[in-house]
Design a protein around this motif. Structure first.
Motif, PDB file in Angstrom:
ATOM      1  N   ILE A  44      48.639  62.433  -1.311  1.00 29.51           N
ATOM      2  CA  ILE A  44      48.714  63.665  -0.726  1.00 29.51           C
ATOM      3  C   ILE A  44      48.541  63.637   0.756  1.00 29.51           C
ATOM      4  O   ILE A  44      47.466  63.140   0.514  1.00 29.51           O
ATOM      5  CB  ILE A  44      47.201  64.812  -1.082  1.00 29.51           C
ATOM      6  N   ASP A  45      49.097  64.602   1.409  1.00 30.46           N
ATOM      7  CA  ASP A  45      49.594  64.432   2.405  1.00 30.46           C
ATOM      8  C   ASP A  45      48.366  65.103   3.213  1.00 30.46           C
ATOM      9  O   ASP A  45      47.956  64.658   4.709  1.00 30.46           O
ATOM     10  CB  ASP A  45      51.096  64.779   3.679  1.00 30.46           C
ATOM     11  N   HIS A  46      47.817  66.036   2.658  1.00 32.99           N
ATOM     12  CA  HIS A  46      46.530  66.925   3.273  1.00 32.99           C
ATOM     13  C   HIS A  46      45.797  67.376   2.413  1.00 32.99           C
ATOM     14  O   HIS A  46      45.752  68.405   1.572  1.00 32.99           O
ATOM     15  CB  HIS A  46      47.208  68.163   4.626  1.00 32.99           C
ATOM     16  N   LEU A  47      44.403  66.470   2.276  1.00 29.39           N
ATOM     17  CA  LEU A  47      43.563  66.251   1.467  1.00 29.39           C
ATOM     18  C   LEU A  47      42.540  66.567   2.345  1.00 29.39           C
ATOM     19  O   LEU A  47      42.050  65.726   3.755  1.00 29.39           O
ATOM     20  CB  LEU A  47      43.145  65.461   0.880  1.00 29.39           C
ATOM     21  N   ASP A  72      42.583  79.688   0.804  1.00 27.73           N
ATOM     22  CA  ASP A  72      43.071  80.095   2.323  1.00 27.73           C
ATOM     23  C   ASP A  72      44.058  78.037   2.384  1.00 27.73           C
ATOM     24  O   ASP A  72      44.815  78.536   2.897  1.00 27.73           O
ATOM     25  CB  ASP A  72      42.397  80.645   3.336  1.00 27.73           C
ATOM     26  N   CYS A  73      43.229  77.614   2.268  1.00 20.94           N
ATOM     27  CA  CYS A  73      43.583  75.708   2.035  1.00 20.94           C
ATOM     28  C   CYS A  73      45.093  75.702   1.702  1.00 20.94           C
ATOM     29  O   CYS A  73      45.095  75.364   1.907  1.00 20.94           O
ATOM     30  CB  CYS A  73      41.963  74.693   1.814  1.00 20.94           C
ATOM     31  N   ASP A  74      44.928  76.598   0.205  1.00 16.96           N
ATOM     32  CA  ASP A  74      45.827  76.415  -0.833  1.00 16.96           C
ATOM     33  C   ASP A  74      47.398  76.750  -0.401  1.00 16.96           C
ATOM     34  O   ASP A  74      48.108  76.280   0.168  1.00 16.96           O
ATOM     35  CB  ASP A  74      45.266  76.608  -1.858  1.00 16.96           C
ATOM     36  N   LYS A  75      46.990  77.994   0.743  1.00 14.60           N
ATOM     37  CA  LYS A  75      47.875  79.307   1.154  1.00 14.60           C
ATOM     38  C   LYS A  75      48.957  77.456   2.541  1.00 14.60           C
ATOM     39  O   LYS A  75      49.625  77.968   2.234  1.00 14.60           O
ATOM     40  CB  LYS A  75      47.838  79.509   1.208  1.00 14.60           C
ATOM     41  N   HIS A  76      47.661  77.262   3.032  1.00 12.38           N
ATOM     42  CA  HIS A  76      48.209  75.955   3.850  1.00 12.38           C
ATOM     43  C   HIS A  76      48.566  74.529   3.841  1.00 12.38           C
ATOM     44  O   HIS A  76      49.263  73.563   4.343  1.00 12.38           O
ATOM     45  CB  HIS A  76      47.509  76.213   4.752  1.00 12.38           C
ATOM     46  N   GLY A  77      48.300  74.416   2.206  1.00  7.27           N
ATOM     47  CA  GLY A  77      48.842  73.091   1.528  1.00  7.27           C
ATOM     48  C   GLY A  77      48.082  71.966   1.813  1.00  7.27           C
ATOM     49  O   GLY A  77      48.452  70.935   1.678  1.00  7.27           O
ATOM     50  N   ILE A  78      46.703  73.093   2.466  1.00  6.37           N
ATOM     51  CA  ILE A  78      46.015  71.765   2.180  1.00  6.37           C
ATOM     52  C   ILE A  78      44.861  71.677   0.573  1.00  6.37           C
ATOM     53  O   ILE A  78      44.574  72.448   0.698  1.00  6.37           O
ATOM     54  CB  ILE A  78      44.839  71.987   3.763  1.00  6.37           C
ATOM     55  N   LYS A 105      47.644  62.388   5.755  1.00  5.95           N
ATOM     56  CA  LYS A 105      48.723  61.387   5.379  1.00  5.95           C
ATOM     57  C   LYS A 105      47.505  59.619   5.470  1.00  5.95           C
ATOM     58  O   LYS A 105      47.927  58.911   5.571  1.00  5.95           O
ATOM     59  CB  LYS A 105      49.481  60.784   6.334  1.00  5.95           C
ATOM     60  N   ALA A 106      46.864  60.084   4.774  1.00  6.41           N
ATOM     61  CA  ALA A 106      46.123  58.693   4.127  1.00  6.41           C
ATOM     62  C   ALA A 106      44.797  58.269   5.620  1.00  6.41           C
ATOM     63  O   ALA A 106      43.971  57.629   5.223  1.00  6.41           O
ATOM     64  CB  ALA A 106      46.829  57.552   3.226  1.00  6.41           C
ATOM     65  N   ILE A 107      44.927  58.983   6.839  1.00  6.94           N
ATOM     66  CA  ILE A 107      44.158  58.733   7.443  1.00  6.94           C
ATOM     67  C   ILE A 107      43.153  60.017   8.070  1.00  6.94           C
ATOM     68  O   ILE A 107      43.560  60.827   7.405  1.00  6.94           O
ATOM     69  CB  ILE A 107      45.071  58.806   8.989  1.00  6.94           C
ATOM     70  N   PRO A 108      41.494  59.194   7.659  1.00  2.00           N
ATOM     71  CA  PRO A 108      40.489  60.370   8.018  1.00  2.00           C
ATOM     72  C   PRO A 108      40.005  60.817   9.176  1.00  2.00           C
ATOM     73  O   PRO A 108      40.166  60.239  10.078  1.00  2.00           O
ATOM     74  CB  PRO A 108      39.340  59.322   7.300  1.00  2.00           C
TER      75      PRO A 108
END
Length: 115
Positions: A44-47, A72-78, A105-108
């Motif tokens: 997942i790109d945005h987690l 709200d996060c879901d609406k923004h693809g997070i 993209k896996a970068i914390p």
């Protein structure tokens, strides 16, 4: 989804992705295992991940507040998940619980603000 399916990371990942795409309005941040978390970080790109302790009052207060913004996060693809696993937190260099980490993209990226 049965309890047995919750232990299979592929099933959880499929459900999370499907849940995101259907616009499910539940204010529940899903709990994941360390193995599932690793898969999600790579897939997942945005987690956003909340590392928390189910027995800690501050963790539970933070979780309650974050569940208010989950939709709200879901609406923004997070995608938003939580994990109650001290050893998984330590693998990411997290000493203080609760902690919030955003993976792009896996970068914390650690949240440094106050809860």
């Amino acid at each position: 989804m049965s309890t047995g399916e919750l232990t299979r990371e592929e099933d959880v990942l499929e459900w999370l992705v499907q849940n995101k795409s259907t616009g499910d309005e539940d204010d529940i941040i899903e709990d994941v295992t360390a193995k599932t978390l690793d898969t999600l970080i790579q897939s997942i790109d945005h987690l956003v991940v909340l590392f928390y302790d189910n027995d800690d009052e501050e963790s539970m207060q933070v979780l309650a507040e974050l569940e208010n913004i989950d939709d709200d996060c879901d609406k923004h693809g997070i995608q938003f998940v939580k994990i109650d696993d001290a050893s998984a937190a330590q693998e990411f260099g997290i000493d203080d619980i609760p902690s919030l980490v955003y993976f792009e993209k896996a970068i914390p990226n650690m949240y440094d603000g106050e809860f």
